[in-house]
Scaffold this motif. Structure first.
Motif, short mmCIF file in Angstrom:
data_model
loop_
_atom_site.label_atom_id
_atom_site.label_comp_id
_atom_site.label_asym_id
_atom_site.label_seq_id
_atom_site.Cartn_x
_atom_site.Cartn_y
_atom_site.Cartn_z
N GLY A 7 0.78 -1.23 0.00
CA GLY A 7 0.00 0.00 0.00
C GLY A 7 0.81 1.28 0.00
N TYR A 8 2.12 1.18 -0.17
CA TYR A 8 2.98 2.37 -0.22
C TYR A 8 3.39 2.60 -1.67
N ALA A 53 -1.62 4.01 1.38
CA ALA A 53 -2.89 4.17 0.66
C ALA A 53 -3.98 3.36 1.35
N SER A 54 -5.17 3.90 1.34
CA SER A 54 -6.33 3.21 1.89
C SER A 54 -7.39 3.04 0.81
N VAL A 55 -8.35 2.21 1.09
CA VAL A 55 -9.42 1.95 0.13
C VAL A 55 -10.37 3.14 0.13
N PRO A 94 -6.61 -0.06 5.22
CA PRO A 94 -5.32 0.02 4.52
C PRO A 94 -5.27 -0.99 3.37
N PHE A 95 -4.73 -0.55 2.24
CA PHE A 95 -4.68 -1.45 1.09
C PHE A 95 -3.44 -2.33 1.19
N ARG A 96 -3.65 -3.64 1.07
CA ARG A 96 -2.56 -4.60 0.96
C ARG A 96 -2.93 -5.58 -0.14
N SER A 104 -6.22 -9.89 -2.67
CA SER A 104 -6.37 -11.19 -3.34
C SER A 104 -7.23 -12.14 -2.52
N THR A 105 -7.01 -12.14 -1.20
CA THR A 105 -7.80 -13.03 -0.34
C THR A 105 -9.27 -12.63 -0.33
#
Length: 479
Positions: free
Chosen positions: A80-81, A108-110, A142-144, A149-150
């Protein structure tokens, strides 16, 4: 920039110590644990880049450092960076030749989530709403990339779980706005047609009849497709003594959604099994056990289990006959036993016979087991120090009902969760000293066990087990 980097490489190479070190390492001040883990895994995967070779020249160092920097930026993007600042400088701590100092910047966040569910599922608006509510990467999170994917995989699995075996992921998009540190997500799933199940299509039967497999089947032709029902079907067959391996599935072909055959691929278990055991206890000394099991008797799928056990104070012989399951999943059994004990010169002979019905039901977060038993027992007690005194004989008939709820991570070796059970029973005892009227008894028993890993030590090896038990027997007193 290239000239500065080359000059830096020449300066570090001229002053480097003779001992072998890594070419570079990362330092990201204030980084969360998952980011440090990602950077550590990157260094481990890039051993060929960070290792210092004898013939490594400045051009090779420059090329490797640039590649390592690009790889770090790509790895940080998955966490997310999307706008990190990565600077290359000499490592003053001399843990490596160079230090890649990372300023992560904002994570970054959703910012937006658009879940499109189309197909026959549109006729089930309540379920579609529940699926959207269960989405695991909501706005503000938070975006990861791993969580993204999960979340997609689990959303698709939840759609496929009931009715829509052929559901598929049509499109997915994560649109990044690096300036606003925001990610817009879009997922589109086509549910396909609703499925119903049909007849069983069995592969692998050799000794047993088709009817045995049908007994385990919780579905009927025309029922709605439900993957949890199929998993329960598979689990019940797998836990029986008749089959070594079982796989239950439905072919997800949208062209054959109506009464899709349930495919059962199985391998039959050996019908005969003998096992032996040896042990030692500080209370009873050495002990030995033997068990014989046969799962096919005179061509019928009945299971016979016969065993013997002996130690310094106890000897037992028993035999159980297990019947195949009923269509509702109930398991009936019959059994007989003989037991002799010698404890502090009190010799007891016990003969018993009984019948039981056990039923197991799987819930989403627990297993519920009920057991109803009826037993007849004769017991003869005498004192070995007074052989001339007649022994005491008592006959007992009693019934029990047990309810057990298990919500643990593992059945055989639980480390987290709890077990709650309750038992109620009633019976009649008759012996030479009491009348039949005065020998009615009832009893109740409850037990709760909690398993909790200890947080300050290794949770895999240290578990706190707390247990509470309550019980009481009610009996008439002839005096």
């Amino acid at each position: 920039m290239r000239a500065v980097l080359v000059s830096l490489i020449l300066l570090v190479a001229a002053t480097a110590a003779a001992q072998e070190r890594r070419l570079a390492r990362f330092e990201a001040t204030g980084a969360p644990a998952e980011v440090n883990d990602a950077l550590a895994k990157l260094l481990e995967a890039r051993q060929s880049i960070v290792a210092i070779d004898a013939d490594l020249d400045t051009a090779d160092e420059e090329r490797r450092l640039r590649r390592l920097r690009d790889d770090a930026i790509a790895a940080l993007a998955t966490e997310g960076y999307f706008a990190p600042d990565v600077r290359i400088e000499a490592d003053r701590e001399e843990k490596a030749r160079y230090l890649l100092r990372i300023d992560l910047g904002p994570r970054a966040s959703v910012g937006k989530v658009d879940l499109v569910l189309r197909g026959a599922i549109e006729a089930q608006p309540q379920r579609a709403a529940e699926l959207r509510a269960a989405w695991e990467l909501p706005v503000g999170a938070p975006f990861r990339d791993s969580v993204w994917s999960t979340a997609k995989s689990r959303l698709l699995a939840r759609v496929q779980e009931k009715d829509f075996a052929a559901a598929r992921l049509v499109d997915s998009l994560a649109e990044v706005d690096a300036d606003k540190h925001s990610v817009s997500l879009r997922v589109e799933i086509d549910s396909g047609p609703p499925f119903t199940v049909g007849e069983l299509q069995i592969e692998g039967l050799r000794r047993y009849e088709r009817d045995l497999v049908e007994r385990f089947n919780p579905t009927r032709p025309g029922d709605r497709y439900d993957v949890l029902q199929l998993l329960d079907f598979q689990r019940r067959m797998q836990s029986s003594p008749y089959f070594a391996s079982v796989v239950v599935s439905v072919e997800p072909d949208p062209q054959h959604a109506e009464r899709a055959p349930i495919v059962v691929k199985l391998t039959e278990a050996q019908t005969k099994r003998v096992s032996f055991g040896l042990g030692y206890s500080t209370n009873t000394g050495p002990r030995a056990e033997a068990l014989y099991r046969q799962a096919l008797i005179f061509g019928y799928p009945y299971t016979l289990q016969t065993g013997v056990g002996v130690d310094r104070t106890r000897a037992i012989v028993y035999s159980d006959l297990l019947l195949p399951p009923k269509p509702n999943g109930a398991l009936d059994s019959l059994g007989v036993l003989f037991e002799r004990t010698d404890i502090e010169n009190v010799i007891t002979h016990r003969w018993g016979a009984g019948a039981a019905r056990t039923q197991l039901r799987e819930a989403r977060d627990a297993t519920i087991e009920t057991r109803l038993g009826l037993n007849l027992q004769r017991e003869l007690r005498r004192n070995a120090l007074t052989p001339d005194v007649p022994g005491v004989t008592s006959d007992t008939a009693f019934g029990t009902y047990t309810w057990t709820r298990r919500a643990v991570d593992e059945i055989t070796d639980p480390r987290r969760g709890d077990i709650l059970s309750g038992t109620a029973g009633a019976g009649i005892t008759r012996d030479i000293l009491r009348s039949l009227v005065n020998n009615v008894f009832t009893y109740t028993h409850a037990r709760y066990v909690r398993y909790q890993p200890l947080p300050l030590v290794d949770p895999k090896r240290n578990v706190l087990i707390a247990r509470v038990e309550l019980g009481r027997t009610f009996a008439d007193d002839p005096d």
